[in-house]
Design a protein around this motif. Structure first.
Motif, mmCIF file in Angstrom:
data_model
loop_
_atom_site.group_PDB
_atom_site.id
_atom_site.type_symbol
_atom_site.label_atom_id
_atom_site.label_comp_id
_atom_site.label_asym_id
_atom_site.label_seq_id
_atom_site.Cartn_x
_atom_site.Cartn_y
_atom_site.Cartn_z
ATOM 1 N N VAL A 128 0.865 -0.990 0.152
ATOM 2 C CA VAL A 128 0.001 0.084 0.109
ATOM 3 C C VAL A 128 0.716 1.146 0.064
ATOM 4 O O VAL A 128 0.514 2.291 -0.599
ATOM 5 C CB VAL A 128 -0.934 0.005 1.298
ATOM 6 C CG1 VAL A 128 -1.637 1.223 1.314
ATOM 7 C CG2 VAL A 128 -1.918 -1.144 1.114
ATOM 8 N N ARG A 129 2.038 1.101 0.808
ATOM 9 C CA ARG A 129 2.961 2.378 0.885
ATOM 10 C C ARG A 129 3.398 2.662 -0.576
ATOM 11 O O ARG A 129 3.274 3.762 -0.982
ATOM 12 C CB ARG A 129 3.903 2.044 1.976
ATOM 13 C CG ARG A 129 4.997 3.030 1.953
ATOM 14 C CD ARG A 129 6.193 2.308 2.706
ATOM 15 N NE ARG A 129 7.361 3.325 2.745
ATOM 16 C CZ ARG A 129 8.590 2.996 3.268
ATOM 17 N NH1 ARG A 129 8.720 1.964 3.981
ATOM 18 N NH2 ARG A 129 9.568 3.996 3.333
ATOM 19 N N ILE A 130 4.082 1.756 -1.172
ATOM 20 C CA ILE A 130 4.567 2.108 -2.574
ATOM 21 C C ILE A 130 3.702 2.401 -3.615
ATOM 22 O O ILE A 130 3.683 3.239 -4.425
ATOM 23 C CB ILE A 130 5.498 0.811 -3.052
ATOM 24 C CG1 ILE A 130 6.674 0.650 -1.736
ATOM 25 C CG2 ILE A 130 6.032 1.025 -4.400
ATOM 26 C CD1 ILE A 130 7.575 -0.571 -2.335
ATOM 27 N N GLY A 131 2.426 1.720 -3.576
ATOM 28 C CA GLY A 131 1.353 1.894 -4.434
ATOM 29 C C GLY A 131 0.880 3.162 -4.461
ATOM 30 O O GLY A 131 0.723 3.851 -5.491
ATOM 31 N N SER A 132 0.687 3.678 -3.185
ATOM 32 C CA SER A 132 -0.036 4.865 -2.929
ATOM 33 C C SER A 132 1.041 5.984 -3.268
ATOM 34 O O SER A 132 0.559 7.145 -3.921
ATOM 35 C CB SER A 132 -0.435 5.217 -1.511
ATOM 36 O OG SER A 132 -1.359 4.059 -1.060
ATOM 37 N N ALA A 133 2.294 5.736 -2.801
ATOM 38 C CA ALA A 133 3.237 6.828 -3.209
ATOM 39 C C ALA A 133 3.223 6.886 -4.850
ATOM 40 O O ALA A 133 3.550 8.005 -5.525
ATOM 41 C CB ALA A 133 4.427 6.411 -2.765
ATOM 42 N N ALA A 134 3.408 5.833 -5.733
ATOM 43 C CA ALA A 134 3.325 5.780 -7.069
ATOM 44 C C ALA A 134 2.323 6.608 -7.603
ATOM 45 O O ALA A 134 2.314 7.395 -8.591
ATOM 46 C CB ALA A 134 3.434 4.245 -7.580
ATOM 47 N N VAL A 135 0.944 6.196 -7.011
ATOM 48 C CA VAL A 135 -0.116 7.128 -7.651
ATOM 49 C C VAL A 135 0.051 8.750 -7.567
ATOM 50 O O VAL A 135 -0.277 9.589 -8.324
ATOM 51 C CB VAL A 135 -1.571 6.594 -7.069
ATOM 52 C CG1 VAL A 135 -2.692 7.431 -7.517
ATOM 53 C CG2 VAL A 135 -1.689 4.944 -7.458
ATOM 54 N N MET B 29 12.474 10.055 -12.721
ATOM 55 C CA MET B 29 12.856 8.706 -12.305
ATOM 56 C C MET B 29 12.331 8.050 -11.088
ATOM 57 O O MET B 29 12.256 6.807 -11.222
ATOM 58 C CB MET B 29 14.416 9.020 -12.134
ATOM 59 C CG MET B 29 15.258 7.593 -11.989
ATOM 60 S SD MET B 29 16.835 7.653 -12.314
ATOM 61 C CE MET B 29 17.415 6.224 -11.587
ATOM 62 N N THR B 30 12.064 8.973 -10.105
ATOM 63 C CA THR B 30 11.314 8.341 -8.938
ATOM 64 C C THR B 30 9.960 7.838 -9.344
ATOM 65 O O THR B 30 9.717 6.857 -8.749
ATOM 66 C CB THR B 30 11.528 9.526 -7.996
ATOM 67 O OG1 THR B 30 12.673 10.254 -7.477
ATOM 68 C CG2 THR B 30 10.596 9.076 -6.593
ATOM 69 N N ALA B 31 9.269 8.676 -10.073
ATOM 70 C CA ALA B 31 7.935 8.138 -10.341
ATOM 71 C C ALA B 31 7.912 6.927 -11.084
ATOM 72 O O ALA B 31 6.986 6.128 -10.608
ATOM 73 C CB ALA B 31 7.122 9.387 -11.106
ATOM 74 N N VAL B 32 8.783 6.621 -11.999
ATOM 75 C CA VAL B 32 8.674 5.347 -12.723
ATOM 76 C C VAL B 32 9.179 4.166 -11.885
ATOM 77 O O VAL B 32 8.813 3.223 -11.760
ATOM 78 C CB VAL B 32 9.630 5.723 -13.964
ATOM 79 C CG1 VAL B 32 9.822 4.098 -14.674
ATOM 80 C CG2 VAL B 32 8.938 6.537 -14.810
ATOM 81 N N GLY B 33 10.207 4.760 -10.905
ATOM 82 C CA GLY B 33 10.755 3.763 -10.046
ATOM 83 C C GLY B 33 9.824 3.096 -9.076
ATOM 84 O O GLY B 33 9.663 2.123 -8.617
ATOM 85 N N LEU B 34 9.040 3.990 -8.642
ATOM 86 C CA LEU B 34 7.956 3.659 -7.620
ATOM 87 C C LEU B 34 6.804 2.934 -8.427
ATOM 88 O O LEU B 34 6.195 1.837 -7.648
ATOM 89 C CB LEU B 34 7.172 4.951 -6.997
ATOM 90 C CG LEU B 34 8.050 5.578 -5.818
ATOM 91 C CD1 LEU B 34 7.226 6.954 -5.603
ATOM 92 C CD2 LEU B 34 8.255 4.932 -4.701
ATOM 93 N N VAL B 35 6.435 3.090 -9.631
ATOM 94 C CA VAL B 35 5.568 2.555 -10.599
ATOM 95 C C VAL B 35 6.123 1.029 -10.448
ATOM 96 O O VAL B 35 5.509 -0.212 -10.196
ATOM 97 C CB VAL B 35 5.287 2.883 -11.653
ATOM 98 C CG1 VAL B 35 4.304 2.058 -12.531
ATOM 99 C CG2 VAL B 35 4.386 4.104 -11.675
ATOM 100 N N ILE B 36 7.191 0.692 -10.657
ATOM 101 C CA ILE B 36 8.006 -0.636 -11.011
ATOM 102 C C ILE B 36 7.706 -1.371 -9.584
ATOM 103 O O ILE B 36 7.670 -2.449 -9.486
ATOM 104 C CB ILE B 36 9.289 -0.318 -11.748
ATOM 105 C CG1 ILE B 36 9.045 -0.024 -12.955
ATOM 106 C CG2 ILE B 36 10.032 -1.734 -11.771
ATOM 107 C CD1 ILE B 36 10.449 0.406 -13.659
ATOM 108 N N GLY B 37 8.322 -0.538 -8.477
ATOM 109 C CA GLY B 37 8.278 -1.132 -7.471
ATOM 110 C C GLY B 37 7.056 -1.648 -6.918
ATOM 111 O O GLY B 37 6.659 -2.653 -6.286
ATOM 112 N N ALA B 38 5.773 -0.780 -7.122
ATOM 113 C CA ALA B 38 4.605 -1.020 -6.899
ATOM 114 C C ALA B 38 3.956 -2.451 -7.753
ATOM 115 O O ALA B 38 3.168 -3.294 -7.035
ATOM 116 C CB ALA B 38 3.530 0.059 -7.203
ATOM 117 N N VAL B 39 4.214 -2.548 -8.930
ATOM 118 C CA VAL B 39 4.171 -3.741 -9.603
ATOM 119 C C VAL B 39 4.944 -5.132 -8.958
ATOM 120 O O VAL B 39 4.057 -5.971 -8.726
ATOM 121 C CB VAL B 39 4.517 -3.703 -11.058
ATOM 122 C CG1 VAL B 39 4.410 -4.897 -11.806
ATOM 123 C CG2 VAL B 39 3.606 -2.582 -11.672
#
Length: 308
Positions: free
Chosen positions: A50-57, A192-202
């Motif tokens: 939830v932490r990484i997914g919410s941060a990515a969104v 880069m942070t945004a894309v990194g968080l999306v990948i981490g969320a996946v």
């Protein structure tokens, strides 16, 4: 001309150190916040997902509306982004939680914070760059201070899988610094942070699928510093203040900060986490931990002064 370049870079290095320290202080806040939520039945994997997914969104929406060009990458950047997201975002946190589940928290902290030594070895062996002796001495002092802060002798036990997970988290953390240093020099930290968080969320969605998360417990109460907050509020703060902001600050710092120094500065995270646990959760600091904090800070200052 060489002298003028050195003079101009001093303020950049100072700002980078401040950003790096801010980053790890914010990362440290995630420990007490996550602990308060996990008391209400959330598993470490669920909190992390939830932490990484919410941060990515949150960050993708902000960057897409405010800074859309930051999300433009070339095909050649795919491996950099995948490595940064899988290792630096998901890998560190997931493997650290696996280690914590099998060995004492103090041992897991020491293992994951072997990352600065791994970064220094990479720079020395792979890049062929010699580091001054005081840098190695500072890393050693910082690790010794961390051992005192973590109090590894309390209830220590050896579990091969837990130790392997801790070492894996250290390797992923080293990847965060080295890939971040490389990417920050070429790309906008926001993108880069945004894309990194999306990948981490996946990655985390595979480990903890959304339909298995206890969303029915979002309205329960979490206790911080004697005050009660809804779980969803704590998770939102964890996503923004404990994830988006520290990842941004850390990546921005790596534009002017060597990866080896950034790795040592990251060791202030358990120190800040211990202080926050004392203030928010009532977990008192022992004299040995305060002594370890002093040793750790001496090591960090030594690396800062010796780093070319």
């Amino acid at each position: 001309m060489t002298r003028s370049v050195k003079v101009e870079r001093v303020p950049g290095r100072a700002r980078a150190v401040e950003l790096s320290l801010l980053s790890w202080a914010l990362f440290a806040s995630s420990g007490p916040l996550a602990a308060a939520v996990m008391v209400d039945g959330w598993s470490p994997a669920a909190v992390t997902s939830v932490r990484i997914g919410s941060a990515a969104v949150v960050l993708v929406l902000v960057v897409a509306l405010w800074r859309p060009r930051a999300l433009r990458f070339d095909r050649g950047d795919i491996w950099l982004l995948l490595g940064y997201g899988a290792l630096g975002v998901a890998g560190v946190q997931l493997l650290f939680f696996v280690a914590v589940a099998r060995v004492p928290v103090g041992v897991a902290m020491v293992l994951v914070n072997l990352a600065p030594a791994l970064v220094a070895l990479w720079i020395r062996v792979v890049r062929g760059t010699r580091l001054p002796g005081p840098v190695w001495a500072g890393i050693g002092l910082a690790l010794a201070g961390l051992v005192l802060i973590a109090q590894v002798w309390h209830g220590a036990r050896v579990d091969p899988i837990g130790v392997a997970a801790g070492l894996g988290a250290a390797a992923c953390s080293a990847g965060f610094f080295l890939l971040g240093e490389h990417g920050a020099s070429r790309h906008d930290p926001f993108g880069m942070t945004a894309v990194g968080l999306v990948i981490g969320a996946v990655v985390m969605a595979v480990v903890a699928p959304p339909w298995t998360l206890p969303f029915d417990r979002l309205t329960l109460s979490a206790v911080l510093g004697g005050l009660h907050f809804p779980v969803w509020v704590v998770l939102l703060v964890l996503a923004v203040a404990g994830t988006v902001l520290p990842y941004l600050a850390g990546l921005w710092a790596l534009r002017d900060l060597p990866a080896a120094l950034a790795g040592v500065l990251a060791m202030v995270e358990p120190l800040v986490a211990s202080v926050l646990a004392w203030l928010l959760l009532g977990q008192a600091l022992r004299p040995a931990q305060m002594a370890g904090a002093a040793v750790l800070l001496v090591g960090a200052v030594l690396v800062q002064r010796a780093m070319p």
